[in-house]
Write a protein that holds these residues in place. Structure first.
Motif, short mmCIF file in Angstrom:
data_model
loop_
_atom_site.label_atom_id
_atom_site.label_comp_id
_atom_site.label_asym_id
_atom_site.label_seq_id
_atom_site.Cartn_x
_atom_site.Cartn_y
_atom_site.Cartn_z
N LYS A 1 61.93 1.38 36.81
CA LYS A 1 61.17 1.56 35.57
C LYS A 1 60.09 2.63 35.74
O LYS A 1 59.91 3.49 34.86
CB LYS A 1 60.53 0.22 35.18
CG LYS A 1 59.76 0.27 33.87
CD LYS A 1 59.20 -1.10 33.53
CE LYS A 1 58.40 -1.05 32.21
NZ LYS A 1 57.84 -2.37 31.87
N LEU B 1 73.91 9.98 38.77
CA LEU B 1 72.84 9.62 39.70
C LEU B 1 73.38 8.70 40.79
O LEU B 1 73.04 8.85 41.98
CB LEU B 1 71.68 8.96 38.96
CG LEU B 1 70.46 8.58 39.80
CD1 LEU B 1 69.17 8.78 39.00
CD2 LEU B 1 70.54 7.13 40.27
N LYS C 1 62.98 13.89 34.06
CA LYS C 1 63.64 12.79 33.37
C LYS C 1 65.08 12.66 33.87
O LYS C 1 65.91 13.55 33.66
CB LYS C 1 63.63 13.04 31.86
CG LYS C 1 62.23 13.09 31.26
CD LYS C 1 61.43 11.85 31.62
CE LYS C 1 60.00 11.91 31.12
NZ LYS C 1 59.19 10.79 31.63
N ARG C 2 65.34 11.54 34.57
CA ARG C 2 66.68 11.26 35.05
C ARG C 2 67.10 9.88 34.57
O ARG C 2 66.29 8.94 34.54
CB ARG C 2 66.74 11.30 36.58
CG ARG C 2 66.53 12.68 37.19
CD ARG C 2 67.31 12.82 38.47
NE ARG C 2 68.75 12.77 38.22
CZ ARG C 2 69.67 12.95 39.18
NH1 ARG C 2 69.27 13.18 40.42
NH2 ARG C 2 70.95 12.90 38.91
N TYR C 3 68.35 9.77 34.24
CA TYR C 3 68.86 8.50 33.73
C TYR C 3 69.70 7.81 34.80
O TYR C 3 70.35 8.46 35.62
CB TYR C 3 69.70 8.73 32.47
CG TYR C 3 68.89 9.30 31.33
CD1 TYR C 3 68.15 8.47 30.50
CD2 TYR C 3 68.85 10.67 31.12
CE1 TYR C 3 67.40 8.99 29.45
CE2 TYR C 3 68.09 11.21 30.08
CZ TYR C 3 67.37 10.36 29.25
OH TYR C 3 66.62 10.88 28.24
N LEU C 4 69.67 6.50 34.76
CA LEU C 4 70.51 5.70 35.65
C LEU C 4 71.94 5.76 35.12
O LEU C 4 72.30 5.04 34.17
CB LEU C 4 70.02 4.26 35.70
CG LEU C 4 69.07 3.88 36.83
CD1 LEU C 4 68.59 2.45 36.66
CD2 LEU C 4 69.72 4.06 38.18
N ASP C 5 72.75 6.63 35.68
CA ASP C 5 74.12 6.77 35.22
C ASP C 5 75.02 7.03 36.42
O ASP C 5 74.57 7.00 37.57
CB ASP C 5 74.23 7.91 34.19
CG ASP C 5 73.67 9.23 34.71
OD1 ASP C 5 73.52 9.39 35.94
OD2 ASP C 5 73.38 10.11 33.87
N ARG D 1 61.74 6.04 35.94
CA ARG D 1 62.34 6.42 34.65
C ARG D 1 61.30 6.90 33.66
O ARG D 1 61.48 7.90 32.97
CB ARG D 1 63.10 5.21 34.08
CG ARG D 1 63.59 5.37 32.64
CD ARG D 1 64.70 6.40 32.53
NE ARG D 1 65.13 6.55 31.15
CZ ARG D 1 64.56 7.38 30.28
NH1 ARG D 1 63.53 8.11 30.66
NH2 ARG D 1 65.00 7.48 29.04
N PHE D 2 60.16 6.21 33.58
CA PHE D 2 59.19 6.53 32.54
C PHE D 2 57.99 7.33 33.06
O PHE D 2 57.26 7.91 32.25
CB PHE D 2 58.69 5.24 31.88
CG PHE D 2 59.76 4.53 31.11
CD1 PHE D 2 60.22 5.02 29.91
CD2 PHE D 2 60.34 3.37 31.62
CE1 PHE D 2 61.23 4.37 29.19
CE2 PHE D 2 61.35 2.71 30.92
CZ PHE D 2 61.79 3.22 29.71
N ARG E 1 69.85 -1.57 38.04
CA ARG E 1 69.40 -2.25 36.82
C ARG E 1 69.27 -3.75 37.04
O ARG E 1 68.38 -4.40 36.50
CB ARG E 1 70.39 -1.99 35.69
CG ARG E 1 70.33 -0.60 35.10
CD ARG E 1 71.12 -0.52 33.80
NE ARG E 1 71.33 0.87 33.44
CZ ARG E 1 72.41 1.58 33.77
NH1 ARG E 1 73.38 1.00 34.47
NH2 ARG E 1 72.53 2.83 33.40
N ASP F 1 74.08 2.53 39.95
CA ASP F 1 73.26 2.49 38.74
C ASP F 1 73.22 1.08 38.15
O ASP F 1 72.15 0.58 37.78
CB ASP F 1 73.74 3.52 37.71
CG ASP F 1 75.23 3.41 37.43
OD1 ASP F 1 75.98 2.95 38.31
OD2 ASP F 1 75.66 3.79 36.31
#
Length: 683
Positions: free
Chosen positions: A44, A60, A53-57, A47-48, A99, A95
């Motif tokens: 978290k 990654l 800015k990278r996304y959990l995908d 991410r913020f 989460r 990823d």
């Protein structure tokens, strides 16, 4: 999922190296319940809060698997191809696991690493037990020195050959350092037993920390997770930087690497230890045994290096390009770094050229400092870089200084406020630096004081000039206020802050610096007007050499009133004069030759034939000695017979000395060029 209380010990009998079986003991580690919430909190915050800015995908996740493997086994010596094939199931799974706060896949990989590392260390101990005399030092074979892109070993037999060559290489280097086979066996046996002991002490925190830092490292190299223990180690290292030899250290593979030297610290003053050097041994006092520290934890190495003020520590070090080979011993007297010794210092240099006398001021600034405690207490005499430089510069002008050199070499930064205010001493007023945050908002730091010194100015930088130094040098260049001289700077244009997590803390990159021209100092640093020879390979030292470094970019330029102090035609004339000197000045020629020689030493493979390696070592040392003796011949100095004589002559960094500092000497020549060209233009 089993709890940590079910941790058990695996025993593995190793037989394939053909000697007495060795019992390998290591612990199977499992995530602690606290790691679940820590991982979620980490995700978290990244991410913020991170600038990037990278996304959990899946992208990654794939990068995370590769980086995790690289950090555990950078030379591809431990894992087998079958392990790598097995780990492929996690490539697009991390990823989802993050989460859910699930670090079990990372623990599976870490436990396999522990198993393979234990196997390999026992294999090496088995070979040593057989007798090092069984190694064939007359055999014509080579060892690959860089294996980061090599294929993973296909089976144990292939792995055995890699490690046999590794052992042979280590023994040969000890032999060439006048160690007997018996001495080598003792040294290496002790090293591998120590490493086995450390493996047996690995904890769930170690496994989680590797994974968390691999994840954080995907954002940028300055974003780091510190577990509670690593936080303590970090603090120990910081204390070492102020109460020991004055060096900031980190672990790189199996070695302790010097990250930077604290200005005015014992190591900096002694002059022989360099950033990027690898520490392979530590000895106490003048004659204490050199303890091999390859494979040790950072806090354990730090504990050996620390000691009472006035006591002596001896460090066995190798240059980064030698990767632990060709060691030399450096003697350093421990002391506490005095903050007043980190303050700016001045010297007035009186130089005659072409029958014309010149007086030049030099102000050396080791770091950008400010005494916040005194400032907050309302002390009108609080110390700061800007206040000290203003005082010193006034004294130099009173003494007749016609020009000024601000020396920022090796200055790793410090107070942003001070870099802005120092710039203000040399510009009438205006913007100095732009700072963009993770949400794209830009704030401008400006100088509002119209008072400034209109003295001809040069700024000296090198590859270790970073952060606040780059802000100052970049502003001077953008305002066309003076000459920037030296080598491309480090390229650290980011700002970090510490964030507490439920378990440990995160150092997070939140902002990026931009010059008033709109270009970032990130990654590319500041390019000087006049380039001088440098010691460091920019592909290996500097932000651009770091995995995951944020990319260079730019924002809108700010309007500013550029100085007319330096025209393009004047700059071209100064560059031409410098090149003419560089082609004939013995010290500058030698510096360039030494850099080229270091580059040539970085071979892709090395011989494992004793005679061939000895001849290579002798040839390398002879070439280094020839470079020095050519310089001496050109300066009518006595020739040296051995490299040992040269190392004994290594100068300290205690004072501003033109005779010892060829780059500063050339800096004064360049400043005189500027003065003479400007004087001619005025007439």
């Amino acid at each position: 999922m089993r709890s940590i209380s079910s941790l058990f010990t695996l025993l593995l009998t190793l037989t394939w190296f053909g000697t007495t079986p060795v019992q390998a003991s290591y612990s199977t580690l499992e995530p602690d319940p606290v790691h679940q919430e820590t991982l979620k909190s980490l995700a978290k915050t990244l991410r913020f809060g991170h600038y990037k800015k990278r996304y959990l995908d899946d992208e990654l996740s794939s990068e995370l698997l590769d980086l995790q493997l690289e950090r555990l086994d950078p030379s591809r010596l431990y894992f087998l191809q079958s392990d790598i094939d097995e780990f492929e199931q996690y490539r697009h799974h991390f990823d989802d696991a993050i989460r859910a706060g699930d670090s079990e896949p990372a623990f599976i990989i870490y436990n396999r690493y522990q198993q393979r590392a234990t196997e390999r260390l026992n294999f090496m101990l088995g070979l040593i037990e057989q007798g090092l005399d069984k190694l064939d030092f007359a055999r014509d074979e080579r060892i690959v020195t860089e294996r980061s892109e090599a294929p993973w070993p296909i089976d144990h037999q292939t792995q055995d050959q890699l490690w046999r060559k590794r052992l042979k290489s280590l023994v040969l280097n000890l032999k060439l350092s006048d160690k007997t086979l018996e001495d080598a066996a003792k040294t290496l046996s002790r090293r591998y037993k120590n490493q086995l002991h450390r493996l047996s002490q690995s904890t769930a925190e170690d496994a989680f920390g590797v994974f968390a830092n691999s994840y954080a490292g995907l954002f940028d190299p300055h974003t780091q997770y510190f577990s509670p223990r690593l936080t303590e180690n970090f603090n120990i290292n910081m204390r070492l930087s102020l109460e020991g030899i004055g060096a900031v250290l980190q672990i790189q593979d199996e070695h302790t690497r010097v990250v930077r030297l604290v200005p005015a610290g014992p190591a900096d003053k002694q002059g022989q230890l360099k950033p990027s050097d690898l520490i392979t041994g530590v000895g106490q006092g003048e004659e204490g045994e050199i303890v091999d520290v390859v494979g040790w934890r950072l806090d354990e190495v730090v504990e050996l290096i620390r000691g009472p003020k006035g006591s002596t520590v001896r460090l066995q070090v190798s240059a980064a390009e030698d990767k632990g080979k060709n060691p030399k011993v450096i003697r350093i007297v421990r002391n506490k770094v005095k903050l007043e010794e980190q303050a700016a210092q001045k010297k007035l240099l009186e130089i005659e050229r072409d029958g014309q006398p010149y007086k030049l001021g030099v102000i050396s600034i080791p770091t950008f400092y400010i005494d916040f405690r005194a400032l907050q207490a309302g002390d009108p005499n609080y110390r700061s870089t800007t206040r000290d430089v203003e005082r010193l510069l006034g004294e130099l002008i009173d003494e007749g200084a016609q020009g000024l050199i601000i020396d920022l070499r090796n200055n790793g930064g410090g107070s942003l406020k001070e870099s802005v205010e120092l710039t203000g001493l040399f510009i009438p007023q205006g913007p100095v630096v732009q700072i963009k945050d993770a949400w794209g908002r830009i704030r401008v730091e400006s100088d509002h004081n119209p008072k400034f010194f209109d003295i001809p100015l040069a700024v000296m930088v090198n590859r270790l000039s970073a952060s606040a130094s780059e802000i100052f040098a970049g502003a001077i260049k953008d305002y066309n206020r003076g000459l920037v001289i030296g080598s491309q700077t480090y390229g650290k244009g980011t700002v970090q802050a510490l964030f507490p997590l439920n378990h440990g803390q995160l150092k997070l990159t939140q902002q990026m610096f931009y010059r008033i021209s709109g270009t970032s100092t990130q990654n590319k640093g500041v390019t000087p007007h006049i380039s001088l020879p440098g010691r460091f390979d920019i592909t290996k030292v500097g932000e651009s050499s770091e995995y995951g470094a944020l990319a260079w970019d730019q924002v809108k330029a700010l309007p500013h009133n550029s100085s007319q102090a330096l025209s393009q035609s004047q700059l071209a004339a100064i560059e031409q004069r410098h090149r003419q000197r560089a082609d004939t000045e013995p010290d500058l020629i030698a510096l360039k030759e030494e850099f080229d020689h270091r580059q040539q030493r970085q071979l892709d493979s090395l011989p494992l034939n004793e005679q061939a390696l000895r001849e290579l070592r002798q040839r390398t040392e002879a070439e280094q000695l020839q470079i020095e003796n050519r310089r001496r011949h050109a300066k009518n100095l006595p020739q040296l017979a051995t490299l040992a004589e040269l190392q004994a002559e290594q100068p300290s960094n205690d004072d501003i000395d033109l005779e010892q500092d060829a780059l500063l000497r050339e800096g004064t020549e360049i400043l005189i060029d500027l003065l003479s060209i400007q004087t001619t233009a005025m007439h």
